[in-house]
Scaffold this motif. Structure first.
Motif, PDB file in Angstrom:
ATOM      1  N   VAL A  63     -17.319 -56.971  63.809  1.00 61.50           N
ATOM      2  CA  VAL A  63     -16.265 -55.956  63.786  1.00 61.50           C
ATOM      3  C   VAL A  63     -16.428 -55.024  64.974  1.00 61.50           C
ATOM      4  O   VAL A  63     -17.414 -54.283  65.069  1.00 61.50           O
ATOM      5  N   LEU A  65     -13.258 -53.569  66.123  1.00 64.52           N
ATOM      6  CA  LEU A  65     -12.079 -52.705  66.004  1.00 64.52           C
ATOM      7  C   LEU A  65     -12.487 -51.366  65.389  1.00 64.52           C
ATOM      8  O   LEU A  65     -13.268 -51.333  64.441  1.00 64.52           O
ATOM      9  N   PRO A  66     -11.985 -50.254  65.904  1.00 65.83           N
ATOM     10  CA  PRO A  66     -12.390 -48.937  65.387  1.00 65.83           C
ATOM     11  C   PRO A  66     -11.960 -48.744  63.936  1.00 65.83           C
ATOM     12  O   PRO A  66     -10.804 -49.001  63.584  1.00 65.83           O
ATOM     13  N   MET A  67     -12.885 -48.303  63.114  1.00 66.34           N
ATOM     14  CA  MET A  67     -12.591 -48.140  61.697  1.00 66.34           C
ATOM     15  C   MET A  67     -11.866 -46.846  61.384  1.00 66.34           C
ATOM     16  O   MET A  67     -11.539 -46.590  60.225  1.00 66.34           O
ATOM     17  N   HIS A  69      -8.998 -46.408  62.792  1.00 61.35           N
ATOM     18  CA  HIS A  69      -7.620 -46.905  62.830  1.00 61.35           C
ATOM     19  C   HIS A  69      -7.392 -47.771  61.597  1.00 61.35           C
ATOM     20  O   HIS A  69      -8.320 -48.340  61.030  1.00 61.35           O
ATOM     21  N   TYR A  71      -6.136 -50.757  61.041  1.00 58.26           N
ATOM     22  CA  TYR A  71      -6.524 -52.167  61.094  1.00 58.26           C
ATOM     23  C   TYR A  71      -8.027 -52.310  60.827  1.00 58.26           C
ATOM     24  O   TYR A  71      -8.454 -53.114  59.989  1.00 58.26           O
ATOM     25  N   GLY A  72      -8.817 -51.513  61.501  1.00 55.68           N
ATOM     26  CA  GLY A  72     -10.259 -51.578  61.311  1.00 55.68           C
ATOM     27  C   GLY A  72     -10.689 -51.088  59.940  1.00 55.68           C
ATOM     28  O   GLY A  72     -11.597 -51.649  59.320  1.00 55.68           O
ATOM     29  N   CYS A  76     -10.427 -54.753  58.206  1.00 57.27           N
ATOM     30  CA  CYS A  76     -11.779 -55.189  58.579  1.00 57.27           C
ATOM     31  C   CYS A  76     -12.864 -54.683  57.634  1.00 57.27           C
ATOM     32  O   CYS A  76     -13.862 -55.375  57.413  1.00 57.27           O
ATOM     33  N   THR A  89     -21.241 -54.686  62.670  1.00 60.75           N
ATOM     34  CA  THR A  89     -20.453 -53.680  63.377  1.00 60.75           C
ATOM     35  C   THR A  89     -21.031 -53.415  64.764  1.00 60.75           C
ATOM     36  O   THR A  89     -22.249 -53.344  64.947  1.00 60.75           O
TER      37      THR A  89
END
Length: 215
Positions: A63, A65-67, A69, A71-72, A76, A89
């Motif tokens: 992972v 993608l920023p959590m 945001h 989507y994250g 995710c 992560t």
């Protein structure tokens, strides 16, 4: 009996900020019901991709993608968490770090944005054997062209599912996904599929003075 704290399902749960494509980023108030409902929709057999962990199998997902945001956070972290997946992560994306993670771990699934698909496809240090356990790639946040999907499969194998979804922060976030029940040999890459269960889309022609809608 333990003293459980009741949480109002209509109370604020998460305040992610939109990408700002229509102006400055805007905080979006998502309630508990928003998040849980979309997780249930994403877990429906027609849209579910991640296998629930067992004594002998566990999904391994890098992972980046920023959590903070949607989507994250929702896809995710929350969605894969309900399946008991192992998340690796990364504090930020660097080519060396990401390549190291996929090289040294049996990655089974990946949630990505199109630039990462292009990176994996074209970077000479990313070897096909690093993805020998990979079953699926889910791309979102921007369109991924069919040609780019095809090039990814040419490098890593046609057995890998490459699926796209469409969503936005305000919808918690998934709106469309390519349904699992559609089995076809026709190359239909580049599609985000159909609305997920319990979702209705309405398209309005802005040039129609009467605001006629199309379903």
């Amino acid at each position: 009996m333990p003293d459980f704290h009741y949480t109002d399902p209509d109370s604020l749960a998460f305040l992610p900020y939109s990408s700002g494509t229509t102006g400055l980023p805007k905080g979006v108030q998502l309630i508990h019901r928003n998040i849980v409902a979309n997780l249930c929709q994403s877990s429906h057999p027609s849209s579910n991709l991640i296998e629930t962990a067992t004594d002998s199998y566990q999904e391994v997902i890098p992972v980046v993608l920023p959590m903070f945001h949607i989507y994250g956070f929702s896809v995710c972290m929350m969605y894969t968490g309900t399946k008991g997946s192992k998340l690796i992560t990364l504090p930020k994306f660097t080519p060396e770090l990401y390549i190291s993670v996929i090289k040294n771990n049996p990655v089974t699934s990946a949630f990505v944005a199109p630039p990462l698909v292009l990176f994996l496809t074209h970077h000479s240090d990313v070897k096909p054997e690093y993805f020998k356990h990979l079953r699926r790639v889910v791309s979102g946040a921007a369109p991924l062209g069919q040609l780019d999907e095809d090039k990814f499969k040419e490098k890593f194998g046609s057995h890998i599912q490459v699926k796209q979804g469409y969503g936005l922060t305000e919808t918690s976030p998934v709106v469309c996904f390519f349904p699992n029940e559609i089995k076809t040999k026709t190359n239909i890459g580049g599609s985000v599929g159909k609305p997920i269960p319990a979702t209705i889309l309405k398209v309005i022609n802005p040039n129609d003075p009467k605001g006629k809608s199309f379903f």
